[in-house]
Design a protein around this motif. Structure first.
Motif, PDB file in Angstrom:
ATOM      1  N   VAL A 586       0.945 -15.590   5.153  1.00  0.00           N
ATOM      2  CA  VAL A 586       0.480 -16.788   5.855  1.00  0.00           C
ATOM      3  C   VAL A 586       0.031 -16.407   7.257  1.00  0.00           C
ATOM      4  O   VAL A 586       0.713 -15.653   7.962  1.00  0.00           O
ATOM      5  N   THR A 587      -1.117 -16.932   7.661  1.00  0.00           N
ATOM      6  CA  THR A 587      -1.647 -16.675   9.006  1.00  0.00           C
ATOM      7  C   THR A 587      -1.309 -17.847   9.913  1.00  0.00           C
ATOM      8  O   THR A 587      -1.627 -19.001   9.587  1.00  0.00           O
ATOM      9  N   ASP A 588      -0.630 -17.576  11.037  1.00  0.00           N
ATOM     10  CA  ASP A 588      -0.263 -18.661  11.947  1.00  0.00           C
ATOM     11  C   ASP A 588      -1.382 -18.925  12.952  1.00  0.00           C
ATOM     12  O   ASP A 588      -2.435 -18.283  12.928  1.00  0.00           O
ATOM     13  N   TRP A 589      -1.150 -19.868  13.855  1.00  0.00           N
ATOM     14  CA  TRP A 589      -2.185 -20.294  14.800  1.00  0.00           C
ATOM     15  C   TRP A 589      -2.538 -19.201  15.803  1.00  0.00           C
ATOM     16  O   TRP A 589      -3.599 -19.248  16.428  1.00  0.00           O
ATOM     17  N   LYS A 590      -1.661 -18.197  15.927  1.00  0.00           N
ATOM     18  CA  LYS A 590      -1.968 -17.080  16.827  1.00  0.00           C
ATOM     19  C   LYS A 590      -2.766 -15.985  16.139  1.00  0.00           C
ATOM     20  O   LYS A 590      -3.168 -15.015  16.775  1.00  0.00           O
ATOM     21  N   GLY A 591      -2.968 -16.136  14.833  1.00  0.00           N
ATOM     22  CA  GLY A 591      -3.693 -15.114  14.083  1.00  0.00           C
ATOM     23  C   GLY A 591      -2.805 -14.072  13.453  1.00  0.00           C
ATOM     24  O   GLY A 591      -3.299 -13.125  12.828  1.00  0.00           O
TER      25      GLY A 591
END
Length: 705
Positions: A586-591
């Motif tokens: 999973v990729t979070d909002w920070k990349g």
């Protein structure tokens, strides 16, 4: 006279009015003054004090019934005058309700005009000042020995007239600080559109008003879905071990387990209503006098009911129910089959008989042995002595609802000693409840708070993610997590083997992580690359793209932050269509892309790309976790620091016959552990045997061979 007792009102009720109310010599005047000074606003003093002091000074006369109406009128003039100059808040030192109570205490009656005005006057909140402060004598105070009786009279008047109140206790400074916090909360509640009674219910719920504000915003704006990068698969996020490797890690655990305090954590809250949902629907919709069961099955396409009836005699509870029906109805066996089956299901679920859908899963009979049946509680105890055991002791912790705790204790009383004697292992058992403050407010589809038939707000448990608080309070080094319904009747030793293997992987990994953390402050530049390789290859955590440009100090700081986290090793089974969470990158909002267990509710299936990624998932999370609780210095982690608070989700339920929405906290093994070091390991499918519906008990894993 009645006109003089009227209370001024402003359109929109911009001013929050607080009545400081209680018996004499309880600090009302001091508190009113303090609050008005703090909020830079007005307060209305007690008119009766000056009025009666003047009467005493002039004539040495005390209060008479004839004084009460003039006192009430004078009090309202002071209050209405202060109200016109108040800013945001008005604090009233005594009110007509207090005058009414004193009249009833001293004279046995209250003038009808005063009584009517006192009942009618509205305040946003009453602070009922307690009698736990010292009595101070003066010319007007005369009842130091009757304080408790007087206090109860004041309290009864508020309850009788449905006035919103909070009792203030403690010394004057403590009361002041309590009052400030309460007023801040009340102000926020009013801004959100809640009434004073709503606010009191919110306080009782223990859910902070700031959390309710966040929840209402989430309902309105929605929750960001997980950004799936790709499914975790074998050799890309999921380890696949051969039998020899599993043997190695199981032996490693057995060799080192006595160095650790072990515990097994079993989420077991809630009733088993979902297990019997299709049977409850049958009882509610089947007309026994005018319909056959076969007709009902055809009408409803009730496949689950077909399976249940076909396997009925294989359920571990069959004989107990059958025997009770024979006792109740001696001619039971002569009834037609439909009537027998209907009454069997009725007895199974009826609250006056077996009441299974209202009992917790943990106390239900799951498995039939030669001479007795066994509950999930018993099966978990049998398992725990096989793997969650060190130095001759096995520790288990159940999370249960308060109303079910006694049923758990009664069930345990019957089996704990038996298993201890057979295993020669001492079993310690503890319980905890899901904390009230983790609940969420329910809303309708219009996003407005849902209310019950009494007009009260509806709160729902915040999902299993709330149990991170329970987990956080445990005293242990290594904790095994397994759901209450995931037990097996056969091959318990084999199940234990794989649990020990997962724990061995955890111990070896933790030793490596701690080794690096102990030397990281003095690590030279030329040893950074091997450490980065360890982080990326064995911990599945990628360092930042520009990591190579960092100074040595910043590299060390970044790596320390990556390494110094709680660790979880999670068993994964091949996906064969069971509902629930699965492993993904999973990729979070920070990349940053990390390994996560993702629930289906977190996936945006309307997004074709996300739906495609989800469809390619190969594995499923059976809630088979082993966790390391301590850092490299031996201190316990605070798990609240590792939650992804943006990963909660909205669920749709039915309440009072109406569709509602509820907010569930980041799941215990999902967002609540999002920032843990995570290792996924494939384990055999037979280690996963949940009982989601009663028909699951007919599967081979739950039948005696």
């Amino acid at each position: 006279m009645e006109e003089n007792l009227k209370q001024l009102q402003f359109p929109g009720n911009e001013i929050i009015k607080i009545a400081i109310y209680g018996p004499e010599s309880t600090g009302k005047t001091t508190l009113s003054n303090q609050l008005a000074d703090h909020f830079k606003t007005e307060w209305a003093p007690e008119f009766a004090r000056d009025y009666l002091q003047e009467k005493w000074n002039a004539k040495k006369e005390i209060c008479t019934p004839e004084d009460l109406l003039p006192i009430a009128v004078g009090q309202m003039k002071l209050e209405n005058s202060a109200l016109q100059k108040a800013k945001n808040y008005l604090f009233v030192d005594t009110c007509l309700m207090a005058t009414k109570v004193f009249s009833e205490i001293y004279y046995g009656f209250c003038d009808s005009k005063l009584d009517k005005a006192a009942r009618k006057h509205k305040y946003d909140l009453f602070f009922l000042t307690d009698i736990d402060v010292p009595w101070e004598q003066d010319d007007l105070r005369d009842s130091p020995k009757e304080r408790e009786i007087t206090f109860e009279k004041f309290k009864e008047a508020l309850i009788e007239n449905n006035k919103p109140f909070i009792v203030l206790t403690g010394n004057l400074e403590i009361r002041f600080q309590k009052a400030l916090a309460i007023i801040e909360g009340l102000t926020k509640a009013k801004q959100l559109g809640f009434s004073s009674q709503d606010f009191l219910q919110i306080l009782d719920s223990e859910v902070p008003i700031t959390e309710i504000e966040k929840q209402l915003s989430i309902y309105k704006n929605g929750v960001a879905k997980a950004n799936l990068n790709r499914p975790a698969v074998i050799n890309d996020g999921i380890l696949k071990l051969n039998e020899e490797e599993f043997q190695h890690f199981s032996k490693l655990f057995d060799t080192k387990k006595d160095n650790f305090k072990l515990k097994k954590f079993i989420p077991a809250s809630g009733a088993a209503s979902r297990m019997f949902k299709f049977l409850n629907e049958f009882l509610n919709e089947f007309d026994i006098e005018n319909e056959t069961i076969n007709a009902y099955i055809n009408r409803k396409n009730a496949i689950e009911l077909i399976v249940f009836l076909a396997g009925m005699e294989k359920f571990p509870f069959f004989k107990a129910i059958d025997n009770e029906l024979l006792e109740e109805f001696p001619d039971f066996k002569s009834w037609n089959k439909d009537r027998q089956n209907y009454y069997f299901i009725k007895w199974l679920l009826d609250e006056n008989h077996f009441d299974f859908s209202n009992k917790p899963k943990g106390v239900l009979p799951f498995h039939q042995y030669q001479n007795d049946s066994a509950t999930p509680i018993e099966e978990h105890l049998k398992e725990s002595v096989l793997y969650s055991c060190a130095n001759g002791i096995s520790n288990l912790h159940f999370t249960v609802s308060e109303k079910h705790k006694l049923q758990f204790e009664n069930t345990l009383e019957n089996v704990k000693r038996k298993i201890e004697e057979a295993s020669e292992i001492k079993i310690n058992i503890s319980f905890s409840h899901q904390q009230k403050y983790t609940d969420s407010i329910a809303v309708g589809f219009d996003n407005k708070p849902c209310r019950n038939h009494n007009g009260e707000l509806v709160f729902r448990p915040g999902g299993h993610g709330a149990l991170i608080e329970n987990l956080n309070s445990l005293d242990a080094d290594i904790v095994f997590i397994k759901n209450i319904d995931n037990v097996i009747q056969n091959d318990a030793e084999t199940i234990a083997f794989y649990k020990k293997s997962l724990a061995g992987i955890l111990i070896e990994l933790q030793e490596k992580v701690n080794f690096y953390l102990l030397k990281i402050d003095s690590i030279p530049e030329n040893e950074i690359a091997p450490l980065v390789n360890f982080v990326e290859q064995q911990l599945n955590i990628k360092v930042n793209l520009d990591f190579s440009k960092y100074t040595l100090e910043n590299k060390i700081s970044n790596l320390r932050e990556i390494l110094n986290r709680p660790i979880r090793v999670c068993g994964m089974v091949k996906n064969e269509g069971e509902p629930g969470g699965g492993p993904f990158w999973v990729t979070d909002w920070k990349g940053n892309t990390t390994l996560q267990i993702v629930e289906s509710a977190q996936i945006d299936f309307s997004n074709e790309k996300q739906a495609l990624i989800a469809s390619k998932a190969t594995h499923f999370n059976p809630v088979d976790l082993v966790c390391a609780f301590k850092d490299y210095k031996g201190s316990k982690f605070d798990f609240r620091n590792f939650i992804d608070y943006n990963s909660g989700f909205i669920v749709e339920k039915n309440k009072f016959g109406k569709p509602i929405k509820g907010y569930e906290l980041p799941g215990l093994w999902n967002g609540a552990m999002a920032n843990w070091i995570t290792i996924f390991v494939e384990v055999p499918l037979f280690t996963f045997n949940p009982v989601k519906t009663v028909n699951d008990l007919l599967k081979p894993a739950h039948q005696n061979h």
